[in-house]
Design a protein around this motif. Structure first.
Motif, PDB file in Angstrom:
ATOM      1  N   ASP A   1     -21.245  15.846 -24.352  1.00 11.14           N
ATOM      2  CA  ASP A   1     -20.376  15.036 -25.216  1.00 11.14           C
ATOM      3  C   ASP A   1     -19.481  14.127 -24.387  1.00 11.14           C
ATOM      4  O   ASP A   1     -19.290  12.966 -24.718  1.00 11.14           O
ATOM      5  CB  ASP A   1     -19.520  15.925 -26.114  1.00 11.14           C
ATOM      6  CG  ASP A   1     -20.337  16.667 -27.152  1.00 11.14           C
ATOM      7  OD1 ASP A   1     -21.446  16.204 -27.493  1.00 11.14           O
ATOM      8  OD2 ASP A   1     -19.866  17.723 -27.618  1.00 11.14           O
ATOM      9  N   ARG A   2     -18.936  14.653 -23.290  1.00 14.45           N
ATOM     10  CA  ARG A   2     -18.079  13.845 -22.422  1.00 14.45           C
ATOM     11  C   ARG A   2     -18.861  12.690 -21.800  1.00 14.45           C
ATOM     12  O   ARG A   2     -18.368  11.568 -21.712  1.00 14.45           O
ATOM     13  CB  ARG A   2     -17.482  14.709 -21.314  1.00 14.45           C
ATOM     14  CG  ARG A   2     -16.339  15.562 -21.764  1.00 14.45           C
ATOM     15  CD  ARG A   2     -15.671  16.262 -20.574  1.00 14.45           C
ATOM     16  NE  ARG A   2     -14.784  17.276 -21.062  1.00 14.45           N
ATOM     17  CZ  ARG A   2     -15.096  18.555 -21.188  1.00 14.45           C
ATOM     18  NH1 ARG A   2     -16.279  18.988 -20.838  1.00 14.45           N
ATOM     19  NH2 ARG A   2     -14.221  19.414 -21.661  1.00 14.45           N
ATOM     20  N   SER A   3     -20.088  12.977 -21.363  1.00 12.72           N
ATOM     21  CA  SER A   3     -20.920  11.932 -20.759  1.00 12.72           C
ATOM     22  C   SER A   3     -21.237  10.837 -21.762  1.00 12.72           C
ATOM     23  O   SER A   3     -21.181   9.644 -21.442  1.00 12.72           O
ATOM     24  CB  SER A   3     -22.227  12.522 -20.221  1.00 12.72           C
ATOM     25  OG  SER A   3     -21.961  13.376 -19.138  1.00 12.72           O
ATOM     26  N   LEU A   4     -21.585  11.223 -22.984  1.00  9.00           N
ATOM     27  CA  LEU A   4     -21.877  10.230 -24.023  1.00  9.00           C
ATOM     28  C   LEU A   4     -20.643   9.401 -24.356  1.00  9.00           C
ATOM     29  O   LEU A   4     -20.728   8.182 -24.503  1.00  9.00           O
ATOM     30  CB  LEU A   4     -22.410  10.914 -25.283  1.00  9.00           C
ATOM     31  CG  LEU A   4     -23.829  11.457 -25.192  1.00  9.00           C
ATOM     32  CD1 LEU A   4     -24.154  12.286 -26.421  1.00  9.00           C
ATOM     33  CD2 LEU A   4     -24.817  10.336 -25.008  1.00  9.00           C
ATOM     34  N   LEU A   5     -19.506  10.046 -24.447  1.00  5.00           N
ATOM     35  CA  LEU A   5     -18.271   9.338 -24.736  1.00  5.00           C
ATOM     36  C   LEU A   5     -17.961   8.338 -23.621  1.00  5.00           C
ATOM     37  O   LEU A   5     -17.634   7.182 -23.878  1.00  5.00           O
ATOM     38  CB  LEU A   5     -17.119  10.332 -24.897  1.00  5.00           C
ATOM     39  CG  LEU A   5     -15.757   9.749 -25.232  1.00  5.00           C
ATOM     40  CD1 LEU A   5     -15.803   9.009 -26.556  1.00  5.00           C
ATOM     41  CD2 LEU A   5     -14.727  10.861 -25.280  1.00  5.00           C
ATOM     42  N   TRP A   6     -18.103   8.773 -22.362  1.00  5.01           N
ATOM     43  CA  TRP A   6     -17.825   7.888 -21.231  1.00  5.01           C
ATOM     44  C   TRP A   6     -18.776   6.703 -21.220  1.00  5.01           C
ATOM     45  O   TRP A   6     -18.335   5.561 -21.064  1.00  5.01           O
ATOM     46  CB  TRP A   6     -17.930   8.656 -19.907  1.00  5.01           C
ATOM     47  CG  TRP A   6     -17.562   7.784 -18.755  1.00  5.01           C
ATOM     48  CD1 TRP A   6     -16.322   7.623 -18.234  1.00  5.01           C
ATOM     49  CD2 TRP A   6     -18.430   6.926 -18.018  1.00  5.01           C
ATOM     50  NE1 TRP A   6     -16.362   6.705 -17.208  1.00  5.01           N
ATOM     51  CE2 TRP A   6     -17.645   6.268 -17.055  1.00  5.01           C
ATOM     52  CE3 TRP A   6     -19.783   6.645 -18.068  1.00  5.01           C
ATOM     53  CZ2 TRP A   6     -18.178   5.348 -16.167  1.00  5.01           C
ATOM     54  CZ3 TRP A   6     -20.308   5.723 -17.182  1.00  5.01           C
ATOM     55  CH2 TRP A   6     -19.506   5.092 -16.248  1.00  5.01           C
ATOM     56  N   THR A   7     -20.088   6.944 -21.378  1.00  3.91           N
ATOM     57  CA  THR A   7     -21.036   5.835 -21.316  1.00  3.91           C
ATOM     58  C   THR A   7     -20.856   4.875 -22.492  1.00  3.91           C
ATOM     59  O   THR A   7     -20.943   3.667 -22.321  1.00  3.91           O
ATOM     60  CB  THR A   7     -22.501   6.318 -21.253  1.00  3.91           C
ATOM     61  OG1 THR A   7     -22.756   7.220 -22.321  1.00  3.91           O
ATOM     62  CG2 THR A   7     -22.808   6.988 -19.942  1.00  3.91           C
ATOM     63  N   ASN A   8     -20.584   5.398 -23.671  1.00  4.14           N
ATOM     64  CA  ASN A   8     -20.345   4.513 -24.814  1.00  4.14           C
ATOM     65  C   ASN A   8     -19.087   3.677 -24.608  1.00  4.14           C
ATOM     66  O   ASN A   8     -19.075   2.481 -24.916  1.00  4.14           O
ATOM     67  CB  ASN A   8     -20.259   5.319 -26.108  1.00  4.14           C
ATOM     68  CG  ASN A   8     -21.603   5.860 -26.534  1.00  4.14           C
ATOM     69  OD1 ASN A   8     -22.642   5.322 -26.188  1.00  4.14           O
ATOM     70  ND2 ASN A   8     -21.585   6.947 -27.275  1.00  4.14           N
ATOM     71  N   ASN A   9     -18.026   4.284 -24.078  1.00  3.59           N
ATOM     72  CA  ASN A   9     -16.801   3.541 -23.798  1.00  3.59           C
ATOM     73  C   ASN A   9     -17.031   2.507 -22.700  1.00  3.59           C
ATOM     74  O   ASN A   9     -16.522   1.387 -22.782  1.00  3.59           O
ATOM     75  CB  ASN A   9     -15.669   4.486 -23.404  1.00  3.59           C
ATOM     76  CG  ASN A   9     -15.132   5.269 -24.582  1.00  3.59           C
ATOM     77  OD1 ASN A   9     -15.315   4.888 -25.732  1.00  3.59           O
ATOM     78  ND2 ASN A   9     -14.481   6.376 -24.285  1.00  3.59           N
ATOM     79  N   ALA A  10     -17.779   2.886 -21.671  1.00  2.04           N
ATOM     80  CA  ALA A  10     -18.066   1.953 -20.574  1.00  2.04           C
ATOM     81  C   ALA A  10     -18.863   0.754 -21.083  1.00  2.04           C
ATOM     82  O   ALA A  10     -18.597  -0.390 -20.704  1.00  2.04           O
ATOM     83  CB  ALA A  10     -18.819   2.670 -19.456  1.00  2.04           C
ATOM     84  N   ALA A  11     -19.824   1.005 -21.932  1.00  2.00           N
ATOM     85  CA  ALA A  11     -20.630  -0.089 -22.488  1.00  2.00           C
ATOM     86  C   ALA A  11     -19.767  -0.996 -23.362  1.00  2.00           C
ATOM     87  O   ALA A  11     -19.852  -2.223 -23.277  1.00  2.00           O
ATOM     88  CB  ALA A  11     -21.806   0.468 -23.292  1.00  2.00           C
TER      89      ALA A  11
END
Length: 61
Positions: free
Chosen positions: A5-15
């Motif tokens: 969940d943290r990885s998905l949140l980070w990548t979505n925010n980064a994008a």
């Protein structure tokens, strides 16, 4: 929140904030000397490419 969940949140925010170098990421995914060369199997590589394509589709890139 688990690590996935943290990885998905980070990548979505980064994008969303423009912090992803799409040209570099595309090369890392598709260049035969990069991800494909280090994949555990052809099937795992295809799964990663599919996930990358879905991610790009969600982000509109």
């Amino acid at each position: 929140m688990n690590n996935t969940d943290r990885s998905l949140l980070w990548t979505n925010n980064a994008a969303a904030s423009g912090r992803i170098d799409w040209k570099l990421l595309d090369r890392l995914v598709h260049d035969p000397d990069e991800a494909q060369a280090s994949a555990l199997s052809e099937r795992r590589y295809r799964e990663m490419v599919g996930a990358y394509q879905r991610f790009r589709g969600r982000t509109g890139k």
